[in-house]
Design a protein around this motif. Structure first.
Motif, PDB file in Angstrom:
ATOM      1  N   LYS A 156      30.074  44.885  42.269  1.00 43.98           N
ATOM      2  CA  LYS A 156      31.014  44.443  43.152  1.00 43.98           C
ATOM      3  C   LYS A 156      32.199  43.883  42.342  1.00 43.98           C
ATOM      4  O   LYS A 156      33.411  44.040  42.507  1.00 43.98           O
ATOM      5  CB  LYS A 156      30.561  43.471  44.115  1.00 43.98           C
ATOM      6  CG  LYS A 156      31.485  42.952  45.207  1.00 43.98           C
ATOM      7  CD  LYS A 156      31.248  41.813  46.100  1.00 43.98           C
ATOM      8  CE  LYS A 156      32.285  41.373  47.149  1.00 43.98           C
ATOM      9  NZ  LYS A 156      31.313  40.359  48.005  1.00 43.98           N
ATOM     10  N   LYS A 157      32.071  42.862  41.289  1.00 42.62           N
ATOM     11  CA  LYS A 157      33.115  42.381  40.550  1.00 42.62           C
ATOM     12  C   LYS A 157      33.804  43.416  39.768  1.00 42.62           C
ATOM     13  O   LYS A 157      34.862  43.234  39.467  1.00 42.62           O
ATOM     14  CB  LYS A 157      32.490  41.190  39.805  1.00 42.62           C
ATOM     15  CG  LYS A 157      31.904  39.912  40.207  1.00 42.62           C
ATOM     16  CD  LYS A 157      31.418  38.839  39.373  1.00 42.62           C
ATOM     17  CE  LYS A 157      30.918  37.834  40.303  1.00 42.62           C
ATOM     18  NZ  LYS A 157      30.510  36.646  39.290  1.00 42.62           N
ATOM     19  N   LEU A 177      38.905  46.541  39.019  1.00 46.21           N
ATOM     20  CA  LEU A 177      39.270  47.840  38.907  1.00 46.21           C
ATOM     21  C   LEU A 177      40.593  47.861  39.790  1.00 46.21           C
ATOM     22  O   LEU A 177      41.650  48.435  39.740  1.00 46.21           O
ATOM     23  CB  LEU A 177      38.499  48.998  38.793  1.00 46.21           C
ATOM     24  CG  LEU A 177      37.768  49.201  37.721  1.00 46.21           C
ATOM     25  CD1 LEU A 177      36.587  50.293  38.078  1.00 46.21           C
ATOM     26  CD2 LEU A 177      38.325  49.829  36.600  1.00 46.21           C
ATOM     27  N   ALA A 178      40.247  47.531  41.075  1.00 48.02           N
ATOM     28  CA  ALA A 178      41.041  47.635  42.271  1.00 48.02           C
ATOM     29  C   ALA A 178      42.488  46.834  41.815  1.00 48.02           C
ATOM     30  O   ALA A 178      43.624  47.178  42.354  1.00 48.02           O
ATOM     31  CB  ALA A 178      40.626  46.955  43.705  1.00 48.02           C
ATOM     32  N   GLU A 179      42.226  45.519  41.444  1.00 45.92           N
ATOM     33  CA  GLU A 179      43.413  44.851  40.998  1.00 45.92           C
ATOM     34  C   GLU A 179      44.251  45.495  39.894  1.00 45.92           C
ATOM     35  O   GLU A 179      45.659  45.450  39.914  1.00 45.92           O
ATOM     36  CB  GLU A 179      42.865  43.380  40.390  1.00 45.92           C
ATOM     37  CG  GLU A 179      42.278  42.654  41.667  1.00 45.92           C
ATOM     38  CD  GLU A 179      41.777  41.346  40.785  1.00 45.92           C
ATOM     39  OE1 GLU A 179      42.044  41.100  39.680  1.00 45.92           O
ATOM     40  OE2 GLU A 179      41.280  40.511  41.855  1.00 45.92           O
TER      41      GLU A 179
END
Length: 495
Positions: A318-319, A324-326
């Protein structure tokens, strides 16, 4: 082979016979008392001991007497009649006995006792100090021989040094073999698959590596000493050891002579040398032990790596995905986002990558730095065939005629040579001189073709008919350019 190896061991019968549980209990008590320096036991005290346990609740003194007599027949016990404290004639007639366990029984019970403690798994250990102690013992003998101090050394001291060397040597062999077998056993491999193995992996690897380092450091010194100790140097030392053993007082006669004992001790010494140095150029047992230990370390490392990967697969990502999303959200250009996506997730629109033979072995060279490979794609259609150009038929008639003429000439030449070896209408193998290899092959093929038939006749290539006859049972010699053949006395007749 020693004849004693072929004889059954009667003393071991009590371990597997019908009432083994009674015999084993009796002899275990005798063994325990033997270890406490009590050599002789009366049936009453054995009976009192057995009655303390539940399985012997219905056991009687008559049954014990019968069991003791059976164990005496199997040579497990030695019976001695007690005549010192007889008070009545009736007691003397009853032949009151006391019993002692035999040497075979003591060793068998000692072995069984150690097997019970060992359980189902191998024991053993890899003691790195054993090699140091073995080296010091061999070095002490080498210095005594080298400094000519062996004559001033007593036989007892030489015997003690001999015992020290081979005690350490036997411990190295037995402990290392048992411990390697323990690590390679099925139970240990199953435990290596569990997560608990990771806690012991580092300690076990360190233990094996320390042993390997000590083995490499000390074994080379031992090998150099053993290479320098020639048989002539060891001979006086072995003689003193044998002399001490012969001087030990023994009531029974010793069957072996001095020469036999010296020969046996030399064979023991050579087994030590071969274990370290190898034999006839073959790999030594020391090298095999080192290879097995290294392989065990590699195997444990692989197990630990697989467990780590398995543990990593179950870990939450999850982290990572949030990071990656940020990262994607901070990008202004979609091309940069595409590059990041291709780096993290791989290329989406390309299903296969194909490259021809690598132009370099550089592992840091990227795929786009390589020259492109061109492939011709063929249609995947069932009836597709590649186009071919029609070619003209070539006439090889002339070449065939030339080859046929050459073959006929060779056959004619061969027949001419055979006619020279004929005596009238027959060929006598005994009278033939040294013949050509091709003639030999032809004659033997005719011989084999005729002998394949019941009447020993055959038709050869020229159309003639031949018959093979065996003159007698003697053996003749057929000589040709490529060797000599021993064969029966045959003749070939042309009919």
């Amino acid at each position: 082979m020693d004849q004693s190896i072929l004889k059954p061991i009667v003393e071991a019968t009590y371990l597997t016979t019908e009432n083994a549980w009674r015999y084993r209990a009796i002899l275990r008590y005798f063994y325990e008392q033997h270890e406490k320096m009590r050599q002789y036991l009366f049936p009453e005290e054995v009976f009192a001991h057995l009655k303390e346990y539940e399985p012997f609740r219905d056991y009687t003194l008559e049954m014990l007497t019968s069991d003791l007599e059976q164990l005496v027949k199997w040579k497990n016990l030695i019976a001695r009649q007690e005549t010192g404290k007889v008070r009545t004639i009736e007691e003397f007639k009853k032949k009151r006995f006391r019993y002692q366990c035999s040497p075979y029984t003591v060793e068998i019970e000692r072995m069984v006792n150690s097997l019970e403690k060992m359980g189902d798994s191998f024991g053993g250990s890899l003691e790195k100090t054993l090699f140091d102690r073995l080296y010091e013992s061999i070095k002490k003998v080498f210095e005594l021989i080298k400094q000519s101090k062996l004559q001033m050394t007593s036989d007892e001291e030489c015997y003690r040094m001999w015992e020290d060397i081979f005690d350490y040597f036997k411990k190295i062999i037995q402990n290392s073999a048992d411990y390697i077998a323990y690590l390679n056993s099925e139970n240990i491999e199953e435990r290596m698959m569990t997560e608990a193995f990771l806690a012991y992996k580092d300690a076990l690897t360190k233990y094996l590596r320390d042993f390997i380092i000590s083995l490499q450091k000390t074994s080379l010194q031992i090998e150099l000493l053993l290479e320098d100790m020639t048989p002539n140097m060891v001979q006086p030392f072995v003689t003193k050891v044998v002399h001490y053993k012969q001087n030990i007082p023994r009531l029974e006669d010793i069957a072996q002579t001095t020469d036999d004992l010296i020969k046996d001790h030399f064979e023991t010494w050579w087994s030590l040398k071969e274990w370290f140095l190898g034999r006839n150029g073959n790999e030594s047992e020391l090298s095999m032990l080192q290879n097995k230990t290294n392989e065990t370390i590699r195997r444990m490392t692989r197990f630990a790596q697989r467990l780590g990967e398995r543990h990593h697969n179950f870990r939450s990502r999850k982290k990572d995905y949030l990071h990656l999303a940020e990262w994607f959200s901070r990008m202004d250009d979609v091309k940069d986002a595409h590059k990041l996506s291709a780096t993290v997730f791989g290329v989406f629109h390309t299903k296969h990558l194909f490259a021809d033979i690598k132009s370099t072995e550089d592992i840091y060279r990227d795929i786009w730095e390589e020259a492109p490979t061109e492939l011709t794609i063929k249609p995947r259609v069932r009836h597709y065939r590649e186009k071919t150009k029609p070619s003209a038929l070539q006439d090889h008639k002339l070449e065939k005629e030339m080859m046929m003429n050459q073959y006929l000439q060779e056959k004619e030449k061969e027949q001419e040579m055979i006619r020279q070896y004929m005596n009238g209408n027959k060929i006598v193998f005994r009278e033939l001189p040294t013949i050509d290899a091709n003639i030999r092959k032809t004659l033997l093929s005719w011989l084999g073709k005729a002998m394949a038939n019941k009447d020993y006749t055959a038709k050869i290539e020229t159309g003639k008919k031949i018959k093979v006859k065996k003159v007698d049972d003697s053996t003749i010699t057929l000589r040709s350019e490529d060797g000599v053949l021993q064969m029966p006395n045959f003749e070939i007749h042309f009919t």
